[in-house]
Structure formats: C-alpha cells, structure tokens
Scaffold this motif. Structure first.
Motif, PDB file in Angstrom:
ATOM      1  N   GLU A  35       0.835  -1.216   0.000  1.00  0.00           N
ATOM      2  CA  GLU A  35       0.000   0.000   0.000  1.00  0.00           C
ATOM      3  C   GLU A  35       0.868   1.263   0.000  1.00  0.00           C
ATOM      4  O   GLU A  35       1.936   1.290   0.598  1.00  0.00           O
ATOM      5  N   TRP A  38       5.343   4.556   0.468  1.00  0.00           N
ATOM      6  CA  TRP A  38       6.385   4.289   1.457  1.00  0.00           C
ATOM      7  C   TRP A  38       6.689   2.789   1.544  1.00  0.00           C
ATOM      8  O   TRP A  38       7.842   2.393   1.568  1.00  0.00           O
ATOM      9  N   ARG A  39       5.632   1.978   1.575  1.00  0.00           N
ATOM     10  CA  ARG A  39       5.829   0.540   1.823  1.00  0.00           C
ATOM     11  C   ARG A  39       6.691  -0.129   0.744  1.00  0.00           C
ATOM     12  O   ARG A  39       7.645  -0.840   1.072  1.00  0.00           O
ATOM     13  N   ASP A 112       9.086  -1.796  11.838  1.00  0.00           N
ATOM     14  CA  ASP A 112       8.015  -0.875  11.487  1.00  0.00           C
ATOM     15  C   ASP A 112       6.902  -0.952  12.537  1.00  0.00           C
ATOM     16  O   ASP A 112       6.942  -0.257  13.527  1.00  0.00           O
ATOM     17  N   ARG A 113       5.917  -1.821  12.370  1.00  0.00           N
ATOM     18  CA  ARG A 113       4.741  -1.824  13.261  1.00  0.00           C
ATOM     19  C   ARG A 113       4.932  -2.713  14.495  1.00  0.00           C
ATOM     20  O   ARG A 113       5.726  -3.640  14.474  1.00  0.00           O
ATOM     21  N   PHE A 131       5.907   6.041  16.267  1.00  0.00           N
ATOM     22  CA  PHE A 131       4.695   6.582  15.625  1.00  0.00           C
ATOM     23  C   PHE A 131       4.007   7.630  16.495  1.00  0.00           C
ATOM     24  O   PHE A 131       3.405   8.578  15.992  1.00  0.00           O
ATOM     25  N   PRO A 163       0.581   2.177  13.530  1.00  0.00           N
ATOM     26  CA  PRO A 163       0.719   3.598  13.170  1.00  0.00           C
ATOM     27  C   PRO A 163      -0.589   4.370  13.302  1.00  0.00           C
ATOM     28  O   PRO A 163      -0.564   5.550  13.683  1.00  0.00           O
ATOM     29  N   ARG A 167      -0.211   7.227  16.011  1.00  0.00           N
ATOM     30  CA  ARG A 167      -0.166   8.591  15.445  1.00  0.00           C
ATOM     31  C   ARG A 167      -1.358   9.394  15.961  1.00  0.00           C
ATOM     32  O   ARG A 167      -1.243  10.573  16.262  1.00  0.00           O
ATOM     33  N   PHE A 191      -4.708   3.953   4.495  1.00  0.00           N
ATOM     34  CA  PHE A 191      -3.333   4.261   4.073  1.00  0.00           C
ATOM     35  C   PHE A 191      -3.164   4.327   2.561  1.00  0.00           C
ATOM     36  O   PHE A 191      -2.047   4.234   2.064  1.00  0.00           O
ATOM     37  N   HIS A 219      -2.798  10.202   8.428  1.00  0.00           N
ATOM     38  CA  HIS A 219      -1.805   9.313   9.031  1.00  0.00           C
ATOM     39  C   HIS A 219      -0.736   8.879   8.044  1.00  0.00           C
ATOM     40  O   HIS A 219       0.242   8.262   8.434  1.00  0.00           O
ATOM     41  N   ASN A 220      -0.964   9.104   6.737  1.00  0.00           N
ATOM     42  CA  ASN A 220       0.156   8.956   5.791  1.00  0.00           C
ATOM     43  C   ASN A 220      -0.021   9.889   4.599  1.00  0.00           C
ATOM     44  O   ASN A 220      -1.099  10.440   4.363  1.00  0.00           O
ATOM     45  N   ASP A 248       5.245  10.448   6.403  1.00  0.00           N
ATOM     46  CA  ASP A 248       6.036   9.577   5.499  1.00  0.00           C
ATOM     47  C   ASP A 248       7.119  10.371   4.755  1.00  0.00           C
ATOM     48  O   ASP A 248       8.214   9.892   4.615  1.00  0.00           O
ATOM     49  N   LEU A 268       9.145   9.349   7.711  1.00  0.00           N
ATOM     50  CA  LEU A 268       9.328   7.979   8.190  1.00  0.00           C
ATOM     51  C   LEU A 268      10.369   7.380   7.249  1.00  0.00           C
ATOM     52  O   LEU A 268      10.107   7.208   6.055  1.00  0.00           O
TER      53      LEU A 268
HETATM   54  O1  AHR Z   1       3.527   1.369   9.241  1.00  0.00           O
HETATM   55  C1  AHR Z   1       3.918   2.533   8.616  1.00  0.00           C
HETATM   56  C2  AHR Z   1       2.841   3.049   7.724  1.00  0.00           C
HETATM   57  O2  AHR Z   1       2.348   2.040   6.895  1.00  0.00           O
HETATM   58  C3  AHR Z   1       3.264   4.143   6.770  1.00  0.00           C
HETATM   59  O3  AHR Z   1       3.264   5.406   7.324  1.00  0.00           O
HETATM   60  C4  AHR Z   1       2.196   4.013   5.732  1.00  0.00           C
HETATM   61  O4  AHR Z   1       2.461   4.703   4.554  1.00  0.00           O
HETATM   62  C5  AHR Z   1       2.187   2.534   5.572  1.00  0.00           C
HETATM   63  O5  AHR Z   1       1.137   2.031   4.961  1.00  0.00           O
END
Ligand code: AHR
Length: 304
Positions: A35, A38-39, A112-113, A131, A163, A167, A191, A219-220, A248, A268
């Motif tokens: 998605e 960024w990803r 990341d998450r 975040f 996130p 966020r 996202f 959020h993005n 991002d 990010l």
């Molecule tokens: O987990 C980070 C987020 O996931 C990013 O900010 C977003 O663009 C992505 O989908």
C-alpha cells in the motif's frame, strides 16, 4: 581425502576468508503489503540491503492480510530459517504464532509496526520509528501554524494498526493543550490514495465544502495526496484554504510541498535495512537480551 575434496575445502576456506562468514543466514520477512509509496520503498530497501549484508532473505508480501502473515510465519518456521522479521498488519492476534516460533527456537524481530502481546519475550526486539512521536510532531506543528485554534479533519490509517493507533494518540496529546483545537471528523482511508480521496470527498460533503475546517491531518502521505485531489476537484485550494499535515515524506508529497498544496510531512525513513540487519546478524552470532525497542529517528519537513 581426494585431491577434489581438498580443492573444494580450500575454495570454501578462501570464500570464508573473503566474506568473513561460512554461509549466509536465512531470514524470513513477512511484510504488510504494498500500500502507498512508502511501503514498496521499504520493501525494496530490505531486499537490496539483504544482499549487502549477505543475508538470504525470504520475502513474503501479505497483501494487507494478517492471515497471510500467519501462514508465511508458519512456513518460515517449517523451513527452519535462522530468524524471522515481521512488519505486522495489525497489533492483535500474534500470541500463538510467536509462541510457535519460540518453541522452534527461531528469534523473531518486529520492524516498522508493533504487536500487542502480554509476553514480550515472544520477540527479541522491535526496530522502528516512534509513531506516537510522529503524531505529536504533526500536532505540535499544527498548533504552531494555526496559533492553537483549528478544526481538524483526520484521515486514519488501517484500523487496529500500530501507526493508526499511535499517530492518533500522539497527535491528540499535542492538540489537547489547546482548547480551541479539535478533531471534528475522523475516518479510515486505509493508508491508500484512493481511500484518502474517498474520505475527503465525504468530509467535503458533510462539512459544506470544508466550511470552518482549518486542517487535514492524514496518518500517511498517500491518503493526503488523495485528499488533495478531492479538494482540487471541489474547487478548494489545499495548503492555502486548509493546512495539510501528514506522515512519510514520500517523493510525491515533496512535490506537493514545493507546489504549496501540502504544508508539512513527518519523515518515516524507508531506507532502514542498515538499522535492522546489523542488529539481527549480531544477535545471531551472539544471542543476548536487547532493548525491546530500538528507535529510528523522525523529523518534520515543512514547505519552504
Ligand atoms: O507502518 C507505517 C505506515 O504504513 C506508513 O506510514 C504508511 O504509509 C504505511 O502504509
């Protein structure tokens, strides 16, 4: 020993001397999906840096589905990889599969998450940005830009993802110090650019063309880019009629910042293999307790 096997042994010894390691470590990486902008940049960096660090990376794209991630992690366990990296789609639902990895003595690293598990020993460490801080930076920037008085529409990320949760919390903490700052509408745009566009179209309708709205917090960046499209189609001027702040700092938002259609974006970092692989490879050589969270720094960028 035959002449052939002596030669083979010598070749391995020379290769070991040259690379400093006898064989590549195999690491399985379960990625959220593709998605936004960024990803894919993050996935590409993880794959390129794996080569630089001599890692044999098994990459699995979950297309945004947690079931796919659970399947991928179980497949990595069955293959007996040396370590597993997970960027979890959502925070819940991880206890069982992480227990299975622990029983198989395969260390798990989060990137990341985050996950929400009571037993933190189920993973070694999380290597990621903060975040909550990103949301806080966005909120503080907006408080300053709006002099502490602003009605905000919020485009949330995937429901239940770290996130989106963090966020939102960070942003709300920052604006809670200003009684005249409120989020007046909030909705998930998943996202994605399309999701952001749909959500902003709904906000435009429900607020009579964003009447009285001073800012859009997304959020993005991709959702914000979709929101920018929706606003332009409605004859509004994003970045001027409404302040636009997101997270991002992808190339397309840099263009929007340069054009004055966006006002701020919290970066990010996507080139983070250099933070992640050394930690994991070091751990595999010398397993020891690590900090549960290794934080990658964040920074906010504004239109010049
Ligand atoms: O987990 C980070 C987020 O996931 C990013 O900010 C977003 O663009 C992505 O989908």
């Amino acid at each position: 020993m035959t002449f052939k096997s002596t030669l083979a042994g010598a070749a391995i010894a020379v290769a070991t001397l040259l690379t400093g390691t006898a064989s590549a470590q195999t690491i399985g990486f379960s990625q959220v999906g593709s998605e936004g902008d960024w990803r894919p940049a993050f996935s590409a960096n993880m794959q390129e840096s794996a080569k630089e660090y001599g890692v044999d990376l098994k990459f699995a794209n979950a297309q945004g589905k947690q079931e796919e991630q659970l399947r991928a992690v179980r497949a990595f366990i069955a293959q007996g990889v040396d370590a597993i990296i997970i960027a979890p789609v959502v925070v819940t639902g991880w206890d069982q599969v992480l227990k299975e990895a622990k029983e198989a003595k395969i260390p798990v690293f989060l990137v990341d998450r985050d996950v929400d598990v009571t037993d933190k020993s189920l993973y070694v460490s999380r290597i990621s940005a903060d975040f909550n801080l990103e949301g806080k930076m966005a909120g503080e920037w907006l408080a300053d830009a709006s002099k502490g008085s602003c009605k905000i529409v919020e485009l949330q990320g995937t429901t239940g993802s770290a996130p989106a949760i963090e966020r939102k919390k960070g942003f709300e903490t920052a604006i809670s110090k200003f009684p005249n700052m409120q989020i007046v509408a909030t909705q998930s745009g998943e996202f994605t650019t399309e999701g952001g566009k749909k959500v902003m179209e709904a906000f435009i309708k429900s607020t009579d063309n964003l009447k009285g709205i001073c800012a859009s917090f997304a959020h993005n960046d991709n959702m914000q880019l979709g929101a920018i499209q929706a606003m332009k189609e409605a004859g509004l001027k994003p970045g001027k009629d409404v302040l636009m702040v997101s997270v991002d700092y992808v190339p397309a938002i840099k263009d929007a910042l340069a054009k004055g259609e966006a006002n701020a974006s919290v970066e990010l970092r996507s080139a983070v293999g250099k933070y992640i692989y050394p930690v994991i490879l070091d751990y595999l050589k010398n397993p020891k307790d690590l900090d549960k969270w290794i934080v990658i720094p964040s920074a906010i960028h504004t239109a010049k």
